[in-house]
Design a protein around this motif. Sequence first.
Motif, mmCIF file in Angstrom:
data_model
loop_
_atom_site.group_PDB
_atom_site.id
_atom_site.type_symbol
_atom_site.label_atom_id
_atom_site.label_comp_id
_atom_site.label_asym_id
_atom_site.label_seq_id
_atom_site.Cartn_x
_atom_site.Cartn_y
_atom_site.Cartn_z
ATOM 1 N N VAL A 191 68.351 -0.615 -29.956
ATOM 2 C CA VAL A 191 69.715 -0.129 -30.185
ATOM 3 C C VAL A 191 70.603 -0.488 -28.999
ATOM 4 O O VAL A 191 71.716 -1.008 -29.163
ATOM 5 C CB VAL A 191 69.732 1.397 -30.412
ATOM 6 C CG1 VAL A 191 71.169 1.906 -30.477
ATOM 7 C CG2 VAL A 191 69.000 1.754 -31.698
ATOM 8 N N HIS A 192 70.113 -0.211 -27.800
ATOM 9 C CA HIS A 192 70.898 -0.523 -26.602
ATOM 10 C C HIS A 192 71.225 -2.012 -26.527
ATOM 11 O O HIS A 192 72.357 -2.397 -26.200
ATOM 12 C CB HIS A 192 70.125 -0.114 -25.335
ATOM 13 C CG HIS A 192 70.002 1.358 -25.135
ATOM 14 N ND1 HIS A 192 71.011 2.241 -25.423
ATOM 15 C CD2 HIS A 192 68.975 2.107 -24.651
ATOM 16 C CE1 HIS A 192 70.632 3.472 -25.135
ATOM 17 N NE2 HIS A 192 69.397 3.416 -24.667
ATOM 18 N N LEU A 193 70.256 -2.853 -26.823
ATOM 19 C CA LEU A 193 70.481 -4.294 -26.763
ATOM 20 C C LEU A 193 71.474 -4.734 -27.828
ATOM 21 O O LEU A 193 72.316 -5.610 -27.583
ATOM 22 C CB LEU A 193 69.151 -5.040 -26.927
ATOM 23 C CG LEU A 193 68.120 -4.821 -25.804
ATOM 24 C CD1 LEU A 193 66.830 -5.548 -26.126
ATOM 25 C CD2 LEU A 193 68.680 -5.276 -24.459
ATOM 26 N N ALA A 194 71.386 -4.137 -28.999
ATOM 27 C CA ALA A 194 72.348 -4.468 -30.059
ATOM 28 C C ALA A 194 73.760 -4.053 -29.671
ATOM 29 O O ALA A 194 74.744 -4.709 -30.064
ATOM 30 C CB ALA A 194 71.941 -3.786 -31.361
ATOM 31 N N GLU A 195 73.879 -2.982 -28.890
ATOM 32 C CA GLU A 195 75.187 -2.514 -28.430
ATOM 33 C C GLU A 195 75.669 -3.292 -27.212
ATOM 34 O O GLU A 195 76.829 -3.171 -26.821
ATOM 35 C CB GLU A 195 75.117 -1.032 -28.069
ATOM 36 C CG GLU A 195 74.921 -0.101 -29.252
ATOM 37 C CD GLU A 195 74.746 1.339 -28.822
ATOM 38 O OE1 GLU A 195 75.238 2.239 -29.526
ATOM 39 O OE2 GLU A 195 74.123 1.575 -27.766
ATOM 40 N N GLY A 196 74.763 -4.065 -26.589
ATOM 41 C CA GLY A 196 75.120 -4.765 -25.364
ATOM 42 C C GLY A 196 75.024 -3.902 -24.127
ATOM 43 O O GLY A 196 75.522 -4.280 -23.057
ATOM 44 N N ASN A 197 74.367 -2.756 -24.247
ATOM 45 C CA ASN A 197 74.232 -1.829 -23.124
ATOM 46 C C ASN A 197 72.942 -2.121 -22.359
ATOM 47 O O ASN A 197 71.936 -1.408 -22.489
ATOM 48 C CB ASN A 197 74.235 -0.374 -23.616
ATOM 49 C CG ASN A 197 75.575 0.029 -24.186
ATOM 50 O OD1 ASN A 197 76.621 -0.447 -23.751
ATOM 51 N ND2 ASN A 197 75.554 0.910 -25.174
ATOM 52 N N GLN A 198 72.983 -3.169 -21.546
ATOM 53 C CA GLN A 198 71.774 -3.601 -20.844
ATOM 54 C C GLN A 198 71.321 -2.569 -19.814
ATOM 55 O O GLN A 198 70.120 -2.330 -19.650
ATOM 56 C CB GLN A 198 72.035 -4.946 -20.170
ATOM 57 C CG GLN A 198 72.363 -6.058 -21.160
ATOM 58 C CD GLN A 198 72.612 -7.388 -20.476
ATOM 59 O OE1 GLN A 198 72.613 -7.486 -19.262
ATOM 60 N NE2 GLN A 198 72.831 -8.420 -21.275
ATOM 61 N N SER A 199 72.262 -1.952 -19.129
ATOM 62 C CA SER A 199 71.891 -0.964 -18.112
ATOM 63 C C SER A 199 71.221 0.243 -18.756
ATOM 64 O O SER A 199 70.272 0.817 -18.197
ATOM 65 C CB SER A 199 73.121 -0.525 -17.313
ATOM 66 O OG SER A 199 74.083 0.085 -18.163
ATOM 67 N N GLU A 200 71.692 0.650 -19.932
ATOM 68 C CA GLU A 200 71.072 1.771 -20.641
ATOM 69 C C GLU A 200 69.651 1.408 -21.065
ATOM 70 O O GLU A 200 68.739 2.242 -20.999
ATOM 71 C CB GLU A 200 71.901 2.146 -21.869
ATOM 72 C CG GLU A 200 73.192 2.857 -21.561
ATOM 73 C CD GLU A 200 72.947 4.259 -21.034
ATOM 74 O OE1 GLU A 200 72.280 5.050 -21.715
ATOM 75 O OE2 GLU A 200 73.421 4.556 -19.924
#
Length: 233
Positions: A191-200
Amino acid sequence: MIEIDVLGPLTVRNDGEEILGLSVGTKRLIAFLALRPRGARLAISGEMWPDVTERRASDSLRSALTRLEDAIKPAITMTPAGLGLAPGVIVDLNVAQASARRLLQPGRASTVDDLSTRAIEAFASRILPDWYDEWVLSEVEDWRQLRLHALEAQAELLILEGNLRAAAWAARAAMRVEPLRQSAIVSLIKVHLAEGNQSEALRDFDIYKALLQKELGLEPTSLLTQLVEPLRR
């Protein structure tokens, strides 16, 4: 229409209105029949009162039946041979189990309701928290396994639909049920990767890795590490 909720605190409703003031004996009987919809009287009394003689258990069941409040009587069918829930009584656990099986059965199309926030809430809920009767606990583990798989399936399908907020909610719900389960953290990191939230993604990976090391002395498998490895570079 009578509805019985056993996911979370026991709640009984008639035509949408909660039935209040039920005795402890009535609540126990209704909860038992919600989990075991039909059975012989002798088997029911033996499970509900396992620590007394057969005769005393039968007397306790008979007493509970005679003291049923009028508002709840339509929910139960009684015959000399056995007891059961009346046709048309809705149990939230049964609804959630059917939804979970649709999500998990190959080739069986899930419905919009199966991916709804209401379904996620149902899968995130434990059966009758703070009830420790053996007949409750015997159902808890089966439900725990089913809802874990259902939450992960929801997360994957919601990612494909682009509903990333709900997908994250489902994945986190699975992690709350079983914090050490790798497939749940895999869903969340996707989910984080799909959102582009690499730090998360890296943060949640590091938290999971530390917990896994602390509790079991294990390292994440390559399936998980390969998801975040490109981010480290």
